[in-house]
Motif scaffolding. Structure first.
Motif, PDB file in Angstrom:
ATOM      1  N   GLU A  67      69.681  31.033  61.659  1.00  0.00           N
ATOM      2  CA  GLU A  67      70.267  29.986  60.813  1.00  0.00           C
ATOM      3  C   GLU A  67      70.162  30.425  59.341  1.00  0.00           C
ATOM      4  OE1 GLU A  67      67.856  27.650  59.093  1.00  0.00           O
ATOM      5  OE2 GLU A  67      69.640  26.894  58.035  1.00  0.00           O
ATOM      6  N   LYS A  68      69.051  31.084  59.006  1.00  0.00           N
ATOM      7  CA  LYS A  68      68.878  31.678  57.661  1.00  0.00           C
ATOM      8  C   LYS A  68      69.008  33.189  57.855  1.00  0.00           C
ATOM      9  CE  LYS A  68      64.672  31.656  56.109  1.00  0.00           C
ATOM     10  NZ  LYS A  68      63.396  31.068  55.691  1.00  0.00           N
ATOM     11  N   PRO A  69      70.152  33.781  57.481  1.00  0.00           N
ATOM     12  CA  PRO A  69      70.418  35.175  57.883  1.00  0.00           C
ATOM     13  C   PRO A  69      69.490  36.204  57.248  1.00  0.00           C
ATOM     14  CG  PRO A  69      72.384  34.123  56.984  1.00  0.00           C
ATOM     15  CD  PRO A  69      71.233  33.209  56.694  1.00  0.00           C
ATOM     16  N   ILE A  71      65.033  35.940  66.558  1.00  0.00           N
ATOM     17  CA  ILE A  71      65.167  34.720  65.760  1.00  0.00           C
ATOM     18  C   ILE A  71      64.256  34.788  64.545  1.00  0.00           C
ATOM     19  CG2 ILE A  71      65.834  33.194  67.670  1.00  0.00           C
ATOM     20  CD1 ILE A  71      62.776  32.361  67.706  1.00  0.00           C
ATOM     21  N   ARG A  72      64.423  33.802  63.640  1.00  0.00           N
ATOM     22  CA  ARG A  72      63.466  33.625  62.539  1.00  0.00           C
ATOM     23  C   ARG A  72      62.756  32.289  62.772  1.00  0.00           C
ATOM     24  NH1 ARG A  72      65.911  35.535  56.878  1.00  0.00           N
ATOM     25  NH2 ARG A  72      63.729  35.142  56.344  1.00  0.00           N
ATOM     26  N   SER A  73      63.037  31.295  61.925  1.00  0.00           N
ATOM     27  CA  SER A  73      62.413  29.982  62.169  1.00  0.00           C
ATOM     28  C   SER A  73      63.253  29.118  63.101  1.00  0.00           C
ATOM     29  CB  SER A  73      62.196  29.242  60.842  1.00  0.00           C
ATOM     30  OG  SER A  73      61.188  29.891  60.110  1.00  0.00           O
ATOM     31  N   ASP A  74      64.234  29.733  63.717  1.00  0.00           N
ATOM     32  CA  ASP A  74      65.146  29.025  64.619  1.00  0.00           C
ATOM     33  C   ASP A  74      64.360  28.450  65.813  1.00  0.00           C
ATOM     34  OD1 ASP A  74      67.913  30.292  63.500  1.00  0.00           O
ATOM     35  OD2 ASP A  74      66.226  31.681  63.388  1.00  0.00           O
ATOM     36  N   VAL A 112      62.145  37.455  70.476  1.00  0.00           N
ATOM     37  CA  VAL A 112      61.218  37.949  69.454  1.00  0.00           C
ATOM     38  C   VAL A 112      61.452  37.189  68.152  1.00  0.00           C
ATOM     39  CG1 VAL A 112      60.315  39.929  68.182  1.00  0.00           C
ATOM     40  CG2 VAL A 112      61.183  40.237  70.504  1.00  0.00           C
ATOM     41  N   ARG A 113      60.392  36.560  67.685  1.00  0.00           N
ATOM     42  CA  ARG A 113      60.425  35.877  66.395  1.00  0.00           C
ATOM     43  C   ARG A 113      60.162  36.956  65.341  1.00  0.00           C
ATOM     44  NH1 ARG A 113      60.263  34.162  61.563  1.00  0.00           N
ATOM     45  NH2 ARG A 113      59.167  32.252  61.040  1.00  0.00           N
ATOM     46  N   ALA A 114      61.186  37.304  64.562  1.00  0.00           N
ATOM     47  CA  ALA A 114      61.021  38.312  63.505  1.00  0.00           C
ATOM     48  C   ALA A 114      60.253  37.658  62.366  1.00  0.00           C
ATOM     49  CB  ALA A 114      62.381  38.815  63.041  1.00  0.00           C
ATOM     50  N   GLY A 115      58.950  37.722  62.464  1.00  0.00           N
ATOM     51  CA  GLY A 115      58.085  37.056  61.501  1.00  0.00           C
ATOM     52  C   GLY A 115      56.742  36.772  62.143  1.00  0.00           C
ATOM     53  N   ALA A 116      55.937  35.983  61.439  1.00  0.00           N
ATOM     54  CA  ALA A 116      54.565  35.768  61.901  1.00  0.00           C
ATOM     55  C   ALA A 116      54.405  34.495  62.731  1.00  0.00           C
ATOM     56  CB  ALA A 116      53.639  35.708  60.685  1.00  0.00           C
ATOM     57  N   GLY A 117      54.784  33.351  62.150  1.00  0.00           N
ATOM     58  CA  GLY A 117      54.535  32.061  62.795  1.00  0.00           C
ATOM     59  C   GLY A 117      55.508  31.819  63.931  1.00  0.00           C
ATOM     60  N   TYR A 118      54.983  31.442  65.091  1.00  0.00           N
ATOM     61  CA  TYR A 118      55.853  31.239  66.259  1.00  0.00           C
ATOM     62  C   TYR A 118      55.785  29.795  66.765  1.00  0.00           C
ATOM     63  CZ  TYR A 118      51.340  32.757  68.085  1.00  0.00           C
ATOM     64  OH  TYR A 118      49.996  32.911  68.305  1.00  0.00           O
ATOM     65  N   GLN A 142      54.795  42.153  59.335  1.00  0.00           N
ATOM     66  CA  GLN A 142      56.006  42.818  58.815  1.00  0.00           C
ATOM     67  C   GLN A 142      56.570  42.159  57.562  1.00  0.00           C
ATOM     68  OE1 GLN A 142      56.978  45.666  59.888  1.00  0.00           O
ATOM     69  NE2 GLN A 142      55.889  45.845  61.822  1.00  0.00           N
ATOM     70  N   ASN A 143      56.321  40.868  57.395  1.00  0.00           N
ATOM     71  CA  ASN A 143      56.873  40.213  56.197  1.00  0.00           C
ATOM     72  C   ASN A 143      55.775  39.660  55.288  1.00  0.00           C
ATOM     73  OD1 ASN A 143      56.019  37.918  57.490  1.00  0.00           O
ATOM     74  ND2 ASN A 143      58.056  37.188  58.061  1.00  0.00           N
ATOM     75  N   SER A 144      54.536  40.093  55.536  1.00  0.00           N
ATOM     76  CA  SER A 144      53.418  39.424  54.870  1.00  0.00           C
ATOM     77  C   SER A 144      53.328  39.734  53.374  1.00  0.00           C
ATOM     78  CB  SER A 144      52.101  39.762  55.574  1.00  0.00           C
ATOM     79  OG  SER A 144      51.997  41.130  55.767  1.00  0.00           O
ATOM     80  N   ALA A 183      52.503  28.322  53.978  1.00  0.00           N
ATOM     81  CA  ALA A 183      52.231  28.370  55.428  1.00  0.00           C
ATOM     82  C   ALA A 183      53.247  27.497  56.181  1.00  0.00           C
ATOM     83  CB  ALA A 183      50.792  27.936  55.690  1.00  0.00           C
ATOM     84  N   ARG A 184      52.904  26.249  56.406  1.00  0.00           N
ATOM     85  CA  ARG A 184      53.796  25.328  57.116  1.00  0.00           C
ATOM     86  C   ARG A 184      53.605  23.933  56.534  1.00  0.00           C
ATOM     87  NH1 ARG A 184      55.762  29.341  58.458  1.00  0.00           N
ATOM     88  NH2 ARG A 184      56.253  30.143  60.539  1.00  0.00           N
ATOM     89  N   LYS A 185      54.686  23.132  56.514  1.00  0.00           N
ATOM     90  CA  LYS A 185      54.545  21.766  55.980  1.00  0.00           C
ATOM     91  C   LYS A 185      53.686  20.909  56.901  1.00  0.00           C
ATOM     92  CE  LYS A 185      58.798  19.987  57.965  1.00  0.00           C
ATOM     93  NZ  LYS A 185      60.198  19.651  57.729  1.00  0.00           N
ATOM     94  N   LYS A 242      64.570  25.978  50.205  1.00  0.00           N
ATOM     95  CA  LYS A 242      64.547  26.546  51.553  1.00  0.00           C
ATOM     96  C   LYS A 242      63.448  27.602  51.570  1.00  0.00           C
ATOM     97  CE  LYS A 242      67.867  27.048  54.917  1.00  0.00           C
ATOM     98  NZ  LYS A 242      69.221  27.117  55.336  1.00  0.00           N
ATOM     99  N   LYS A 243      62.734  27.716  52.676  1.00  0.00           N
ATOM    100  CA  LYS A 243      61.600  28.661  52.735  1.00  0.00           C
ATOM    101  C   LYS A 243      62.048  30.062  52.306  1.00  0.00           C
ATOM    102  CE  LYS A 243      59.536  28.918  56.780  1.00  0.00           C
ATOM    103  NZ  LYS A 243      59.174  29.991  57.697  1.00  0.00           N
ATOM    104  N   MET A 244      61.414  30.573  51.234  1.00  0.00           N
ATOM    105  CA  MET A 244      61.852  31.830  50.614  1.00  0.00           C
ATOM    106  C   MET A 244      60.838  32.955  50.766  1.00  0.00           C
ATOM    107  SD  MET A 244      64.756  31.348  49.126  1.00  0.00           S
ATOM    108  CE  MET A 244      64.821  32.747  48.011  1.00  0.00           C
TER     109      MET A 244
HETATM  110  C1  3PG Z   1      56.858  33.607  59.056  1.00  0.00           C
HETATM  111  O1  3PG Z   1      56.258  32.839  59.815  1.00  0.00           O
HETATM  112  O2  3PG Z   1      57.021  34.813  59.341  1.00  0.00           O
HETATM  113  C2  3PG Z   1      57.357  33.112  57.733  1.00  0.00           C
HETATM  114  O3  3PG Z   1      57.132  31.742  57.597  1.00  0.00           O
HETATM  115  C3  3PG Z   1      58.806  33.467  57.453  1.00  0.00           C
HETATM  116  O4  3PG Z   1      59.714  32.661  58.133  1.00  0.00           O
HETATM  117  P1  3PG Z   1      61.301  32.865  57.999  1.00  0.00           P
HETATM  118  O5  3PG Z   1      61.686  34.050  58.809  1.00  0.00           O
HETATM  119  O6  3PG Z   1      61.895  31.590  58.530  1.00  0.00           O
HETATM  120  O7  3PG Z   1      61.641  33.054  56.562  1.00  0.00           O
END
Ligand code: 3PG
Length: 305
Positions: free
Chosen positions: A8-10, A54-57, A74-80, A101-103, A223-225, A269-271
């Protein structure tokens, strides 16, 4: 096989090109669903996908029901927390993330927002400096460690607490380990949150805890809301005119927080991870993990074991 990138956020274009190259090198086909606005678009796109990045999808039971061919997401990021792990397991779908990878990108944004906060949101008046101030890092994972590294460059005195990371590991990184999160808030001028959203952490950042911050304290949330108890933080900010809250995850109660002008900021939007470098690192890592899964059955980064 079809590998769907549903964001959703490319990702940055360079990341998409890199993912495509990885996917095609393994003899698979890349399908892109970017900037979708309706869940129906995702439900349609997953129908014949064998793998998904996916990302935050949100990947919930309905998405998994629709994804009849899906073997790995695969969630491309940390939080799943956006993946229903129990539903993935029930559907025999492997769920993975790409830790680390995005830390750096997220950690850099902490300081982008923090400097802005201590300089009064660039209001032309006298602000304060980070040098010599005490920074508390709540959770010493990949982002927390990068925050510690950068904080030392600012000359900050760095403290951390992590329920799952031994104090010795924190101390080895040249950071003071404290015994619990109460002690972290009591000790520090600034606290930066790096906890995941779990049943234990949700709403855990509450009135009593944040009220322990020193006068002029700043709370930074990349982190997360969901970890914030928003009604209690609103109450506290109304009572304590010295407190500031800067966040990369717009609160549900954004309109109410906006009343604290000059003490509150949220990105629209989460940046945090929205850099070309982070997109490339996380996106290509996700594609490589999918290739390794199909080639060798590798599930090193599985989070629904
Ligand atoms: C994460 O968990 O990797 C970050 O919050 C980044 O999330 P995003 O891919 O939605 O920007």
């Amino acid at each position: 096989m079809k590998v769907l990138v549903a964001t959703e956020k490319p990702f940055a274009a360079a990341a998409v090109n890199g993912i495509k190259a990885e996917v095609e090198a393994a003899g698979n086909e890349l399908v892109l669903l970017e900037k979708y606005t309706e869940k129906a678009q995702l439900l349609d796109a997953v129908k014949d996908a064998d793998a998904m990045i996916i990302r935050s999808d949100k990947v919930d039971a309905e998405v998994l029901d629709a994804a009849k061919q899906l073997k790995i997401v695969v969630r491309a990021g940390a939080g799943y927390d956006n993946i229903d792990l129990a539903a993935a397991t029930a559907h025999q779908v492997v769920a993975e993330n790409t830790p680390g990878q995005n830390s750096n990108a997220v950690a850099e944004l902490v300081f982008g927002m923090l400097v802005m906060a201590v300089r009064g949101f660039y209001n032309g008046k006298s602000g304060s400096e980070l040098f010599g101030k005490k920074l508390g890092i709540l959770a010493f994972g990949n982002v927390g460690r990068n925050v510690a590294r950068i904080a030392k460059g600012f000359g900050m005195d760095v403290y951390a607490y992590d329920a799952f990371c031994p104090a010795e590991v924190i101390e080895q990184a040249g950071v003071h380990a404290v015994a619990n999160q109460d002690a972290l808030f009591e000790t520090c001028d600034v606290v930066s949150l790096h906890i995941p959203a779990t049943p234990e952490t949700k709403q855990s950042i509450n009135y009593a805890l944040v009220n322990k911050l020193k006068k002029g304290g700043v709370l930074v949330n990349t982190a997360r809301k969901e970890v914030i108890n928003e009604p209690e933080l609103l109450k506290l900010m109304a009572e304590r005119e010295d407190l500031k809250y800067v966040t990369d995850i717009m609160p549900e109660a954004d309109a109410e927080f906006r009343k604290f002008e000059g003490r509150y900021f949220s990105t629209p939007k989460k940046m945090g991870a929205q850099t070309a470098e982070a997109n490339i690192n996380a996106g290509i890592a996700a594609a490589k993990q999918i290739n390794a899964f199909f080639k060798d059955g590798c599930t090193k980064f599985q989070v629904n074991k």
